[in-house]
Design a protein around this motif. Sequence first.
Motif, PDB file in Angstrom:
ATOM      1  N   SER A  15       0.847  -1.196   0.000  1.00 13.59           N
ATOM      2  CA  SER A  15       0.000   0.000   0.000  1.00 13.59           C
ATOM      3  C   SER A  15       0.881   1.244   0.000  1.00 13.59           C
ATOM      4  CB  SER A  15      -0.925   0.023   1.228  1.00 13.59           C
ATOM      5  OG  SER A  15      -0.182   0.238   2.418  1.00 13.59           O
ATOM      6  N   SER A  17       0.418   5.690   0.880  1.00 10.82           N
ATOM      7  CA  SER A  17      -0.501   6.703   1.387  1.00 10.82           C
ATOM      8  C   SER A  17       0.266   7.949   1.786  1.00 10.82           C
ATOM      9  CB  SER A  17      -1.289   6.164   2.592  1.00 10.82           C
ATOM     10  OG  SER A  17      -0.402   5.722   3.611  1.00 10.82           O
ATOM     11  N   PRO A 105      -3.200   5.844  -4.286  1.00  9.66           N
ATOM     12  CA  PRO A 105      -2.891   6.030  -2.861  1.00  9.66           C
ATOM     13  C   PRO A 105      -3.605   7.258  -2.305  1.00  9.66           C
ATOM     14  CG  PRO A 105      -0.894   5.524  -4.081  1.00  9.66           C
ATOM     15  CD  PRO A 105      -1.978   5.741  -5.096  1.00  9.66           C
ATOM     16  N   PRO A 106      -4.209   7.150  -1.134  1.00 13.50           N
ATOM     17  CA  PRO A 106      -4.935   8.292  -0.572  1.00 13.50           C
ATOM     18  C   PRO A 106      -3.994   9.373  -0.067  1.00 13.50           C
ATOM     19  CG  PRO A 106      -4.883   6.493   1.010  1.00 13.50           C
ATOM     20  CD  PRO A 106      -4.283   5.960  -0.264  1.00 13.50           C
ATOM     21  N   SER A 107      -4.513  10.581  -0.046  1.00  8.20           N
ATOM     22  CA  SER A 107      -3.834  11.715   0.568  1.00  8.20           C
ATOM     23  C   SER A 107      -4.860  12.383   1.469  1.00  8.20           C
ATOM     24  CB  SER A 107      -3.315  12.687  -0.500  1.00  8.20           C
ATOM     25  OG  SER A 107      -2.661  13.780   0.086  1.00  8.20           O
ATOM     26  N   GLY A 160      -5.517   5.764   4.986  1.00  4.96           N
ATOM     27  CA  GLY A 160      -4.127   5.370   5.164  1.00  4.96           C
ATOM     28  C   GLY A 160      -3.837   4.493   6.357  1.00  4.96           C
TER      29      GLY A 160
END
Length: 445
Positions: A15, A17, A105-107, A160
């Motif tokens: 992953s 993040s 990928p999240p922010s 995340g």
Amino acid sequence: MQLRDHYPILKDHISASEVITPHGSELLIYDTVTEAKKYPNRAAFNFLRLATGEKPFEQIVQELSTQSGEPPEQIWPGLTGLAEKMVESGLLTIAESPLPQRNPPPSVHLVYRLERVTFETTRKCNLRCMHCYSDSGAPRKDELTVEEIKGFIDQLADIGVLAIAFSGGEPLCHPRLFELMEYARRKPLTVTLSTNGTLITPEVVSKLKELEVCRVDVSIDGPAAETHDQFRRVKGAFEKTIQGVTLLVNAGITVDASVSVNKSNYKKVKHILELLNNVGVNDFKVWPIRFTGRPDEEDFFVTPEEFREVMEAVREYEFEERGKTGKEEYRYSTLENCGIGSTRLVIKSNGVVTPCLSFEEDVSLGTIREQSIADIWNDSPLLNMLRSMSVFKTEICRDCELALMCKGGCIAETYRGTGKFSCYDKYECVAFEVTKDDYIYVEDT
């Protein structure tokens, strides 16, 4: 490798993040099997946000060029080298045709990175342990549905979170546990299991192995059946637990053990640790029962003086049996308390959120049925108050030479015993008094 018409994507178990906190931005690449962390630079992270399986390198380079204003021909050399290194490191897959798309990928903005969530999968349990903080046995009437659980697992991935621990009650009593674990692994999240060990069978082990469950935490509270079964209040529990641990170890699954120290076993701790070593347990945690238990039980709590005996026995075991010969590093953080609200949360089986396992619903931060996990984590007035607590503002602790390392101990355990939130935990004092000369204290930067 000619990359222009190839399609990059993170490996299924990797992953990435970005979590933006008041303390700065953390970019992270995380291996959900080994728990290894890597910290990419901004350029590498921007590449990963585009490497979702449906875009070829040619398109990614064009988009990176638009973002940065840098000509594509200047981006190519660095990107080629980065991609090849990530492939060699087992982080990236490069395919000749489009792949099923992963979410980028999240922010996200959070007050701290929420790293781990413990989920009380069900209150149902096949044992009746004397110390059970949750009085487990029957399931709650309002436990979360499978779809509600999957919904909050989606939220964890979106903000995340790195890992989820399936706990209980006894999580193996949940009829769809493996479906939930598989769902979490696909996000992907690290998955661990906390169990009493009695329901571990070859079939269970096979499924855990297939899912690449990172670790199984098992409770063992006696060196033999007499002590363990009396505490767990089911005859035969010890034998089944040891059989379960043996199956897990033989399958190559990491097993850690928790020893609940009470009146019936505190003089037997060294023998318990010898047993754990003999059955192949990787690591152990010894913790005193002092404020939890079923309301109909007689007092079985250990006193601080009795816990001192336990810590001395643990220390002796580590030097005599585990080969400890001198001082080891003890890495401590800059936090001013036990770390409450800095990396972890607990979600009860009915959706109520608490700061940690030792808190019951009277210390509720909210419920996921009414609020998002991110909102609870960021905005809970109670959690923010607990975060602000400091060992250096606690009169009995603030002048202690070890306050910087011990942080005052467990706020939740102290609350359960006194009804007050405090950083002062006299059991933590005992632990550090016994072991303080065995470590070199190093700030963890």
